[in-house]
Motif scaffolding. Structure first.
Motif, PDB file in Angstrom:
ATOM      1  N   PRO A   1     -12.544  -2.990   0.336  1.00  0.00           N
ATOM      2  CA  PRO A   1     -11.619  -2.404   1.319  1.00  0.00           C
ATOM      3  C   PRO A   1     -10.156  -2.532   0.911  1.00  0.00           C
ATOM      4  N   ALA A   2      -9.743  -3.704   0.413  1.00  0.00           N
ATOM      5  CA  ALA A   2      -8.339  -3.884   0.032  1.00  0.00           C
ATOM      6  C   ALA A   2      -7.993  -3.068  -1.196  1.00  0.00           C
ATOM      7  N   GLY A   3      -8.874  -3.065  -2.202  1.00  0.00           N
ATOM      8  CA  GLY A   3      -8.587  -2.326  -3.424  1.00  0.00           C
ATOM      9  C   GLY A   3      -8.484  -0.827  -3.197  1.00  0.00           C
ATOM     10  N   LEU A   4      -9.433  -0.274  -2.440  1.00  0.00           N
ATOM     11  CA  LEU A   4      -9.381   1.162  -2.171  1.00  0.00           C
ATOM     12  C   LEU A   4      -8.202   1.518  -1.280  1.00  0.00           C
ATOM     13  N   LEU A   5      -7.896   0.654  -0.313  1.00  0.00           N
ATOM     14  CA  LEU A   5      -6.809   0.978   0.595  1.00  0.00           C
ATOM     15  C   LEU A   5      -5.458   0.908  -0.111  1.00  0.00           C
ATOM     16  N   VAL A   6      -5.228  -0.111  -0.942  1.00  0.00           N
ATOM     17  CA  VAL A   6      -3.951  -0.163  -1.656  1.00  0.00           C
ATOM     18  C   VAL A   6      -3.840   1.015  -2.618  1.00  0.00           C
ATOM     19  N   GLY A   7      -4.969   1.417  -3.217  1.00  0.00           N
ATOM     20  CA  GLY A   7      -4.949   2.590  -4.088  1.00  0.00           C
ATOM     21  C   GLY A   7      -4.639   3.865  -3.330  1.00  0.00           C
ATOM     22  N   LEU A   8      -5.272   4.022  -2.172  1.00  0.00           N
ATOM     23  CA  LEU A   8      -5.023   5.204  -1.341  1.00  0.00           C
ATOM     24  C   LEU A   8      -3.551   5.266  -0.920  1.00  0.00           C
ATOM     25  N   LEU A   9      -3.018   4.146  -0.441  1.00  0.00           N
ATOM     26  CA  LEU A   9      -1.641   4.129   0.062  1.00  0.00           C
ATOM     27  C   LEU A   9      -0.631   4.392  -1.056  1.00  0.00           C
ATOM     28  N   LEU A  10      -0.857   3.828  -2.222  1.00  0.00           N
ATOM     29  CA  LEU A  10       0.070   4.072  -3.335  1.00  0.00           C
ATOM     30  C   LEU A  10      -0.026   5.521  -3.806  1.00  0.00           C
TER      31      LEU A  10
ATOM     32  N   SER B   1      -6.685  -4.382  14.125  1.00  0.00           N
ATOM     33  CA  SER B   1      -5.484  -4.055  13.352  1.00  0.00           C
ATOM     34  C   SER B   1      -5.819  -3.186  12.143  1.00  0.00           C
ATOM     35  N   THR B   2      -7.021  -3.356  11.579  1.00  0.00           N
ATOM     36  CA  THR B   2      -7.444  -2.471  10.484  1.00  0.00           C
ATOM     37  C   THR B   2      -7.728  -1.070  11.008  1.00  0.00           C
ATOM     38  N   LEU B   3      -8.341  -0.983  12.177  1.00  0.00           N
ATOM     39  CA  LEU B   3      -8.572   0.333  12.784  1.00  0.00           C
ATOM     40  C   LEU B   3      -7.253   1.035  13.073  1.00  0.00           C
ATOM     41  N   ASP B   4      -6.222   0.267  13.465  1.00  0.00           N
ATOM     42  CA  ASP B   4      -4.902   0.866  13.675  1.00  0.00           C
ATOM     43  C   ASP B   4      -4.367   1.468  12.383  1.00  0.00           C
ATOM     44  N   VAL B   5      -4.524   0.746  11.273  1.00  0.00           N
ATOM     45  CA  VAL B   5      -4.058   1.253   9.974  1.00  0.00           C
ATOM     46  C   VAL B   5      -4.770   2.558   9.628  1.00  0.00           C
TER      47      VAL B   5
ATOM     48  N   VAL C   1      -6.956  -6.481   3.952  1.00  0.00           N
ATOM     49  CA  VAL C   1      -6.447  -5.142   4.275  1.00  0.00           C
ATOM     50  C   VAL C   1      -4.952  -5.200   4.581  1.00  0.00           C
ATOM     51  N   GLN C   2      -4.528  -6.200   5.347  1.00  0.00           N
ATOM     52  CA  GLN C   2      -3.102  -6.316   5.663  1.00  0.00           C
ATOM     53  C   GLN C   2      -2.289  -6.602   4.395  1.00  0.00           C
ATOM     54  N   ASP C   3      -2.846  -7.395   3.468  1.00  0.00           N
ATOM     55  CA  ASP C   3      -2.203  -7.573   2.157  1.00  0.00           C
ATOM     56  C   ASP C   3      -2.006  -6.220   1.480  1.00  0.00           C
ATOM     57  N   ALA C   4      -3.061  -5.410   1.492  1.00  0.00           N
ATOM     58  CA  ALA C   4      -3.008  -4.114   0.814  1.00  0.00           C
ATOM     59  C   ALA C   4      -1.927  -3.222   1.415  1.00  0.00           C
ATOM     60  N   VAL C   5      -1.841  -3.204   2.741  1.00  0.00           N
ATOM     61  CA  VAL C   5      -0.854  -2.355   3.404  1.00  0.00           C
ATOM     62  C   VAL C   5       0.564  -2.807   3.052  1.00  0.00           C
ATOM     63  N   ALA C   6       0.808  -4.126   3.125  1.00  0.00           N
ATOM     64  CA  ALA C   6       2.146  -4.631   2.819  1.00  0.00           C
ATOM     65  C   ALA C   6       2.501  -4.412   1.352  1.00  0.00           C
ATOM     66  N   ALA C   7       1.545  -4.654   0.451  1.00  0.00           N
ATOM     67  CA  ALA C   7       1.822  -4.473  -0.979  1.00  0.00           C
ATOM     68  C   ALA C   7       2.172  -3.026  -1.292  1.00  0.00           C
ATOM     69  N   ALA C   8       1.405  -2.089  -0.749  1.00  0.00           N
ATOM     70  CA  ALA C   8       1.676  -0.672  -1.025  1.00  0.00           C
ATOM     71  C   ALA C   8       3.024  -0.253  -0.463  1.00  0.00           C
TER      72      ALA C   8
ATOM     73  N   PRO D   1       0.162  -8.387  11.800  1.00  0.00           N
ATOM     74  CA  PRO D   1      -0.429  -7.101  11.417  1.00  0.00           C
ATOM     75  C   PRO D   1       0.595  -6.244  10.680  1.00  0.00           C
ATOM     76  N   GLU D   2       0.108  -5.456   9.748  1.00  0.00           N
ATOM     77  CA  GLU D   2       0.972  -4.576   8.963  1.00  0.00           C
ATOM     78  C   GLU D   2       0.718  -3.127   9.344  1.00  0.00           C
ATOM     79  N   HIS D   3       1.726  -2.277   9.112  1.00  0.00           N
ATOM     80  CA  HIS D   3       1.619  -0.872   9.479  1.00  0.00           C
ATOM     81  C   HIS D   3       2.080   0.011   8.330  1.00  0.00           C
ATOM     82  N   VAL D   4       1.591   1.247   8.340  1.00  0.00           N
ATOM     83  CA  VAL D   4       1.960   2.214   7.306  1.00  0.00           C
ATOM     84  C   VAL D   4       2.952   3.211   7.880  1.00  0.00           C
ATOM     85  N   ASP D   5       3.540   4.011   6.998  1.00  0.00           N
ATOM     86  CA  ASP D   5       4.497   5.019   7.416  1.00  0.00           C
ATOM     87  C   ASP D   5       3.766   6.230   7.973  1.00  0.00           C
TER      88      ASP D   5
END
Length: 447
Positions: free
Chosen positions: A26-35, A63-67, A335-342, A427-431
């Motif tokens: 989940p984290a790897g695919l999500l950070v890839g998707l966001l980047l 919080s993941t469902l929110d993302v 997942v929150q790591d992935a969102v913040a990193a991206a 929790p982290e959020h995307v644009d």
């Protein structure tokens, strides 16, 4: 270039990228998707050819469902075979108590969604493939890191990949290089990326906290009139966690740390009897545990790297901080790591920032994510010392602690417990979602 590595041209060159992500969880695919959504060139490596494995971490937290909603993927999630759970209960010798209530949360998703992880991963992979700068390479197992100079930053990943059939068993796998400006290790608690840093003399110190338990996992049939949700049963020397998966119970049998051999040596009959003693209403179906092949073992770890990055490398999720299964919060933190990193890396990578500037961002990322990680681990350690450890050491029926009885009596406190589990400490959020584009390549490499 590291000695002994081979050019990726030997097996079909995917080309250089800005970021190579190791691990398509989940984290790897999500950070890839966001980047990729931000215009960064991303290649994600997955060592398996598919996602069809029996994951134990199948929780998708509010919080993941929110993302996923913020990415415009809410309808796709709704179409998956998920099961919402709105409360947690715990059963002791003196009764059953309500300990967390997600339905009290004033958020878009006041529940934890239990969802087969392979369905979630396929959905994320398909969504990411709609961006032309994203590439998922299945059957690509990372085996090392690339360094152009002995003391320089990492410049990519060495992977073993399928080779064309030649009739020679030793030729069925070959090595390839995926060159990248940044490597993100999202490959779990036994991270190959972290091990590669160790092998290169760049070891990252790991702080081990210790846990009182290990876990045996198995499935039991679920009947239509069974209770719903997630339930904890506490007995003398053992604990049982039942996760409602619709037609079966995903069952975690907690045993004392390093007690696997003793438990299995006692035989599956003793295991069945232990389950029936903890939850008598399951007595008629413990026969589903036929032999040791029906039982999976999870050695529980709780640790955290002191530093989550090295020049050219970032570790996220369990690769940086392994969580215990208590609360099922590990995936949510990853997942929150992935969102913040991206969010923090997209701009610098897109603008061509050098290693020094990217490293400053990596330091800032760790500072941001350290508090929710350390705070959550502190809560897990407290539960281990105050509840799990004493219960697993007990030789008499275990009565409910005062804190559990207080949670049962106070709805507001149950809501707070639900927030800590379901939303977390930060929790982290995307644009605002970017417009989708037609995919420039297939979502996965040929197997």
């Amino acid at each position: 270039m590291t000695a002994g590595s081979f050019s990726s041209r030997d097996v079909g060159d995917p080309g250089p990228c800005d970021v190579c992500v190791v691990g398509a969880g989940p984290a790897g695919l999500l950070v890839g998707l966001l980047l990729a959504r931000a215009g960064v060139r991303v290649t994600v490596l997955e060592k398996h050819g598919d996602f069809l494995r029996d994951f134990r971490g199948d929780t998708v937290h509010p919080s993941t469902l929110d993302v996923l909603d913020e990415l415009g993927l809410g309808d796709r999630v709704d179409a998956l075979p998920g099961r919402p759970v709105r409360a947690l209960t715990a059963t002791f010798a003196d009764g059953t108590f309500r300990v967390a209530d997600f339905s009290r949360l004033r958020i878009p998703h006041p529940y934890v969604l239990f969802l087969p992880q392979w369905d979630l991963l396929e959905m994320l992979a398909a969504a990411a493939a709609e961006y032309p700068t994203f590439l998922l390479l299945r059957n690509h197992a990372a085996s090392g890191l690339l360094f152009d100079t002995p003391g320089g930053p990492a410049r990519g990943v060495v992977a073993t990949v399928p080779a064309a059939p030649s009739g020679r068993p030793e030729a069925t796998r070959r090595q390839a290089e995926i060159r990248a400006r940044l490597v993100i290790g999202a490959d779990g608690r036994h991270s190959t990326v972290c091990a590669a840093l160790d092998a290169a003399g760049r070891a990252l110190t790991r702080h081990e906290f210790g846990t009182p338990m290990d876990v045996l996992w198995f499935r039991l049939p679920r009947w239509p009139d069974d209770p719903e949700g997630v339930a904890l049963h506490v007995g003398a020397g053992r604990m049982l966690v039942l996760i409602d998966r619709g037609h079966y119970w995903q069952t975690a049998y907690l045993i004392p740390k390093d007690g696997r051999e003793e438990t299995l040596a006692a035989g599956t009959g003793a295991l069945r009897a232990g389950v029936a003693a903890l939850a008598p209403w399951l007595a008629g179906r413990v026969g589903a545990i036929v032999d040791a092949e029906d039982v999976a073992f999870l050695p529980v770890r709780l640790d955290r790297l002191r530093r989550w990055h090295s020049p050219g490398v970032l570790l996220i999720g369990d690769a940086a901080h392994a969580m215990s299964p208590v609360g099922g919060v590990g995936i949510n933190l990853a997942v929150q790591d992935a969102v913040a990193a991206a969010r923090m890396l997209a701009g610098p990578l897109r603008s061509g920032a050098g290693t020094a500037e990217v490293t400053r961002v990596l330091r800032a990322f760790q500072r941001r994510r350290w508090f929710p990680t350390a705070g959550t681990q502190l809560l897990q350690r407290g539960l281990g010392r105050g509840l799990i450890g004493p219960a697993l050491a007990a030789d008499a029926p275990v009565r409910s602690p005062r804190a559990v009885r207080l949670l049962d009596r106070q709805p507001a406190l149950r809501g707070l417990a639900g927030r800590l589990v379901g939303v977390g400490l930060r929790p982290e959020h995307v644009d605002t979602p970017a417009p989708r584009q037609a995919p420039a390549h297939a979502p996965a490499s040929p197997s």
